[in-house]
Design a protein around this motif. Structure first.
Motif, PDB file in Angstrom:
ATOM      1  N   ARG A 139       6.843   1.941   4.796  1.00  0.00           N
ATOM      2  CA  ARG A 139       6.925   3.373   4.512  1.00  0.00           C
ATOM      3  C   ARG A 139       8.208   3.709   3.769  1.00  0.00           C
ATOM      4  O   ARG A 139       8.361   4.834   3.263  1.00  0.00           O
ATOM      5  CB  ARG A 139       6.848   4.142   5.846  1.00  0.00           C
ATOM      6  N   PHE A 140       9.128   2.744   3.692  1.00  0.00           N
ATOM      7  CA  PHE A 140      10.461   3.042   3.193  1.00  0.00           C
ATOM      8  C   PHE A 140      10.753   2.508   1.798  1.00  0.00           C
ATOM      9  O   PHE A 140      11.822   2.748   1.262  1.00  0.00           O
ATOM     10  CB  PHE A 140      11.511   2.479   4.166  1.00  0.00           C
ATOM     11  N   ARG A 141       9.812   1.770   1.202  1.00  0.00           N
ATOM     12  CA  ARG A 141      10.056   1.284  -0.153  1.00  0.00           C
ATOM     13  C   ARG A 141       9.006   1.861  -1.090  1.00  0.00           C
ATOM     14  O   ARG A 141       7.802   1.781  -0.831  1.00  0.00           O
ATOM     15  CB  ARG A 141      10.069  -0.245  -0.201  1.00  0.00           C
ATOM     16  N   PRO A 142       9.448   2.453  -2.202  1.00  0.00           N
ATOM     17  CA  PRO A 142       8.519   3.151  -3.099  1.00  0.00           C
ATOM     18  C   PRO A 142       7.517   2.238  -3.777  1.00  0.00           C
ATOM     19  O   PRO A 142       6.483   2.720  -4.260  1.00  0.00           O
ATOM     20  CB  PRO A 142       9.449   3.828  -4.113  1.00  0.00           C
ATOM     21  N   ASP A 143       7.794   0.925  -3.808  1.00  0.00           N
ATOM     22  CA  ASP A 143       6.879   0.018  -4.476  1.00  0.00           C
ATOM     23  C   ASP A 143       5.872  -0.614  -3.526  1.00  0.00           C
ATOM     24  O   ASP A 143       5.088  -1.472  -3.935  1.00  0.00           O
ATOM     25  CB  ASP A 143       7.656  -1.087  -5.194  1.00  0.00           C
ATOM     26  N   SER A 144       5.853  -0.196  -2.271  1.00  0.00           N
ATOM     27  CA  SER A 144       4.889  -0.789  -1.345  1.00  0.00           C
ATOM     28  C   SER A 144       3.474  -0.344  -1.705  1.00  0.00           C
ATOM     29  O   SER A 144       3.261   0.730  -2.277  1.00  0.00           O
ATOM     30  CB  SER A 144       5.200  -0.402   0.097  1.00  0.00           C
ATOM     31  N   GLU A 145       2.519  -1.182  -1.365  1.00  0.00           N
ATOM     32  CA  GLU A 145       1.125  -0.866  -1.663  1.00  0.00           C
ATOM     33  C   GLU A 145       0.696   0.409  -0.949  1.00  0.00           C
ATOM     34  O   GLU A 145      -0.031   1.243  -1.518  1.00  0.00           O
ATOM     35  CB  GLU A 145       0.225  -2.028  -1.264  1.00  0.00           C
ATOM     36  N   LEU A 146       1.143   0.576   0.281  1.00  0.00           N
ATOM     37  CA  LEU A 146       0.769   1.770   1.037  1.00  0.00           C
ATOM     38  C   LEU A 146       1.241   3.040   0.346  1.00  0.00           C
ATOM     39  O   LEU A 146       0.522   4.046   0.303  1.00  0.00           O
ATOM     40  CB  LEU A 146       1.353   1.690   2.450  1.00  0.00           C
ATOM     41  N   ARG A 147       2.437   2.997  -0.234  1.00  0.00           N
ATOM     42  CA  ARG A 147       2.977   4.173  -0.920  1.00  0.00           C
ATOM     43  C   ARG A 147       2.224   4.479  -2.203  1.00  0.00           C
ATOM     44  O   ARG A 147       2.323   5.594  -2.738  1.00  0.00           O
ATOM     45  CB  ARG A 147       4.462   3.964  -1.218  1.00  0.00           C
ATOM     46  N   GLN A 148       1.463   3.519  -2.716  1.00  0.00           N
ATOM     47  CA  GLN A 148       0.722   3.738  -3.961  1.00  0.00           C
ATOM     48  C   GLN A 148      -0.663   4.338  -3.716  1.00  0.00           C
ATOM     49  O   GLN A 148      -1.354   4.704  -4.668  1.00  0.00           O
ATOM     50  CB  GLN A 148       0.559   2.415  -4.720  1.00  0.00           C
ATOM     51  N   VAL A 149      -1.077   4.426  -2.451  1.00  0.00           N
ATOM     52  CA  VAL A 149      -2.407   4.960  -2.152  1.00  0.00           C
ATOM     53  C   VAL A 149      -2.442   6.450  -2.476  1.00  0.00           C
ATOM     54  O   VAL A 149      -1.632   7.234  -1.978  1.00  0.00           O
ATOM     55  CB  VAL A 149      -2.772   4.724  -0.671  1.00  0.00           C
ATOM     56  N   THR A 150      -3.377   6.839  -3.318  1.00  0.00           N
ATOM     57  CA  THR A 150      -3.521   8.246  -3.708  1.00  0.00           C
ATOM     58  C   THR A 150      -4.296   9.007  -2.639  1.00  0.00           C
ATOM     59  O   THR A 150      -5.438   8.650  -2.328  1.00  0.00           O
ATOM     60  CB  THR A 150      -4.264   8.363  -5.047  1.00  0.00           C
ATOM     61  N   PRO A 151      -3.693  10.048  -2.052  1.00  0.00           N
ATOM     62  CA  PRO A 151      -4.394  10.794  -1.000  1.00  0.00           C
ATOM     63  C   PRO A 151      -5.638  11.480  -1.538  1.00  0.00           C
ATOM     64  O   PRO A 151      -5.703  11.886  -2.702  1.00  0.00           O
ATOM     65  CB  PRO A 151      -3.352  11.830  -0.553  1.00  0.00           C
ATOM     66  N   GLY A 152      -6.631  11.563  -0.681  1.00  0.00           N
ATOM     67  CA  GLY A 152      -7.797  12.369  -0.986  1.00  0.00           C
ATOM     68  C   GLY A 152      -8.937  11.641  -1.672  1.00  0.00           C
ATOM     69  O   GLY A 152     -10.003  12.235  -1.879  1.00  0.00           O
ATOM     70  N   ARG A 153      -8.737  10.373  -2.023  1.00  0.00           N
ATOM     71  CA  ARG A 153      -9.847   9.656  -2.651  1.00  0.00           C
ATOM     72  C   ARG A 153      -9.801   8.185  -2.249  1.00  0.00           C
ATOM     73  O   ARG A 153      -8.746   7.651  -1.917  1.00  0.00           O
ATOM     74  CB  ARG A 153      -9.799   9.785  -4.168  1.00  0.00           C
ATOM     75  N   PRO A 154     -10.942   7.490  -2.263  1.00  0.00           N
ATOM     76  CA  PRO A 154     -10.964   6.075  -1.890  1.00  0.00           C
ATOM     77  C   PRO A 154     -10.152   5.231  -2.869  1.00  0.00           C
ATOM     78  O   PRO A 154     -10.235   5.421  -4.083  1.00  0.00           O
ATOM     79  CB  PRO A 154     -12.447   5.717  -1.953  1.00  0.00           C
ATOM     80  N   VAL A 155      -9.366   4.320  -2.332  1.00  0.00           N
ATOM     81  CA  VAL A 155      -8.533   3.427  -3.147  1.00  0.00           C
ATOM     82  C   VAL A 155      -8.759   2.000  -2.666  1.00  0.00           C
ATOM     83  O   VAL A 155      -8.746   1.733  -1.457  1.00  0.00           O
ATOM     84  CB  VAL A 155      -7.043   3.795  -3.017  1.00  0.00           C
ATOM     85  N   ALA A 156      -8.973   1.083  -3.594  1.00  0.00           N
ATOM     86  CA  ALA A 156      -9.122  -0.324  -3.239  1.00  0.00           C
ATOM     87  C   ALA A 156      -7.766  -0.873  -2.806  1.00  0.00           C
ATOM     88  O   ALA A 156      -6.763  -0.685  -3.500  1.00  0.00           O
ATOM     89  CB  ALA A 156      -9.665  -1.112  -4.423  1.00  0.00           C
ATOM     90  N   VAL A 157      -7.731  -1.528  -1.649  1.00  0.00           N
ATOM     91  CA  VAL A 157      -6.481  -2.087  -1.140  1.00  0.00           C
ATOM     92  C   VAL A 157      -6.655  -3.584  -0.896  1.00  0.00           C
ATOM     93  O   VAL A 157      -7.776  -4.097  -0.803  1.00  0.00           O
ATOM     94  CB  VAL A 157      -6.036  -1.378   0.156  1.00  0.00           C
ATOM     95  N   SER A 158      -5.541  -4.275  -0.794  1.00  0.00           N
ATOM     96  CA  SER A 158      -5.561  -5.715  -0.585  1.00  0.00           C
ATOM     97  C   SER A 158      -6.099  -6.044   0.804  1.00  0.00           C
ATOM     98  O   SER A 158      -6.050  -5.223   1.722  1.00  0.00           O
ATOM     99  CB  SER A 158      -4.149  -6.282  -0.716  1.00  0.00           C
ATOM    100  N   PRO A 159      -6.613  -7.265   0.983  1.00  0.00           N
ATOM    101  CA  PRO A 159      -7.056  -7.666   2.323  1.00  0.00           C
ATOM    102  C   PRO A 159      -5.945  -7.560   3.370  1.00  0.00           C
ATOM    103  O   PRO A 159      -6.213  -7.218   4.525  1.00  0.00           O
ATOM    104  CB  PRO A 159      -7.503  -9.114   2.119  1.00  0.00           C
TER     105      PRO A 159
END
Length: 298
Positions: free
Chosen positions: A53-73
């Motif tokens: 939650r604390f690094r801007p380049d984390s995958e979680l921080r890249q998830v766009t709210p409000g729509r489905p986003v493909a994420v890594s396993p």
């Protein structure tokens, strides 16, 4: 932070600081310790990049709210673990408390907020509800206004993953401790893994032995504090759970399960006994009285 101590550092042990706590790896085959530590370091780095939650380049921080986003396993497995913990505890362990934590001042790595005494500014945040998060076939949907925080479960999941990885790759017995989250895999030493369970220096301590494959997690209202606040929130209020218990330690056959129960027990306070019925657990009260239930040894 809760402490989980083993035997003194020797040829079979590696230890370093990570995530505001201490990572410790112990193996039954000392010649393999460098390889084991390298595997654990790589897994910790991968998890951090996936869900911090604390690094801007984390995958979680890249998830766009409000729509489905493909994420890594990897991120999908971490989110699924958090949602499972929420489901099994009736929402006592809820990954949608991120905005509430930020509102209380836990908005950066814990090492940077230690010693903070000034009350944070009041913020308005969405009422947390894990049921609003959707994860299906690798697609993650996070509602608008919701900030996921996987801290309640990700460290425990990572301990499980690291122990299984080292045992599977190297064929050695291993114990991985990430602060108060301890997982083991593969064959144990003769007599089991020796662990000293304690929260803060001067607190009651208890040495136990774990069979191979077992885990222990400790949740604390005395560790990870800033000002008068601690990091375990009651999702229903968005505030730190009343410090009925100083620590709760639980043994199980996965660190995720142990951590889920120990965290929920802190949130439930006096109602924790029903949750922990039949589960080996050690509770330390606010005045340092030790309660043992579910077969936790004397």
């Amino acid at each position: 932070m809760p402490l989980a101590e083993t035997l003194p550092i020797g040829a079979d042990t590696a230890q370093w600081d990570v995530w505001g706590t201490v990572a410790r790896v112990v193996v039954t085959e000392p010649a393999l310790i460098d390889e084991a530590a390298a595997l654990v370091r790589a897994e910790l780095a991968a998890v951090d990049l996936a869900c911090s939650r604390f690094r801007p380049d984390s995958e979680l921080r890249q998830v766009t709210p409000g729509r489905p986003v493909a994420v890594s396993p990897l991120l999908a497995s971490l989110v699924e673990a958090a949602l499972t913990a929420a489901r099994e505890t009736g929402g006592d362990v809820d990954p949608t408390i991120g905005a509430a934590l930020c509102g209380l001042g836990y908005d950066r790595d814990f090492a940077e907020i230690t010693g903070r005494t000034v009350a944070p500014a009041v913020r308005v945040f969405a009422v947390p509800d894990w049921r609003a998060v959707r994860l299906s076939d690798g697609m993650l949907t996070v509602p608008h206004g919701v900030l996921l925080d996987l801290g309640a479960t990700a460290k425990a999941v990572t301990a499980d993953r690291c122990a299984a990885l080292v045992a599977g790759r190297l064929g050695t017995g291993v114990m991985v401790a990430l602060g108060g989250d301890i997982a083991t895999a593969g064959p144990s030493p003769a007599g089991g893994w020796k662990v000293l369970v304690r929260d803060r220096p001067g607190d009651p301590a208890h040495a136990v032995r774990l069979p191979g494959g077992a885990a222990i997690a400790t949740s604390s209202t005395a560790g990870r504090t800033w000002g008068h606040l601690h990091h375990i929130l009651d999702p229903r209020t968005g505030l730190p759970a009343p410090a009925v218990w100083r620590t709760v330690s639980v043994a199980a056959y996965s660190c995720l399960r142990a951590n889920t129960l120990s965290t929920a027990a802190v949130v439930r306070g006096h109602r924790a006994f029903g949750l922990l019925r039949g589960v080996p657990s050690r509770i330390v009260t606010a005045d340092l009285e030790v309660l043992r239930i579910g077969g936790w040894p004397s």
